[in-house]
Design a protein around this motif. Sequence first.
Motif: not given
Length: 104
Positions: A62-68, A78-86, A91-101
């Motif tokens: 969902x984070x990576x899918x720009x179509x949505x 704030x929603x994008x950050x919430x997806x990453x924070x979730x 317990x998923x410690x590795x994050x997609x690059x999209x979450x770095x910011x």
Amino acid sequence: MAAEALADSLRDFHTGTVNNDAVMSLASLLADLDDEVRFSAVEALSYIGPDARQAAPAIERAIRDKHYLVGQPRTGPSKMGFYCKTLTIIGQWSQPEDCNYWLH
């Protein structure tokens, strides 16, 4: 509060855990065309916490899918950050690059 109530209703009364089928049903909603449905699903998954870890791949998609448009201005930062924070909450410690910011 609705997402929190939903998460609580999915917990087993005796063990306090959440059924994997329920988690995966919520995870499937992360591909819905309606942004509010997707956000409500990720919010419920965050309230479930570590029992929702198997939903991590769906959250990452969902984070990576720009179509949505998860990370687009229509959805809001704030929603994008919430997806990453979730991902961290479950317990998923590795994050997609999209979450770095959003996480730093």
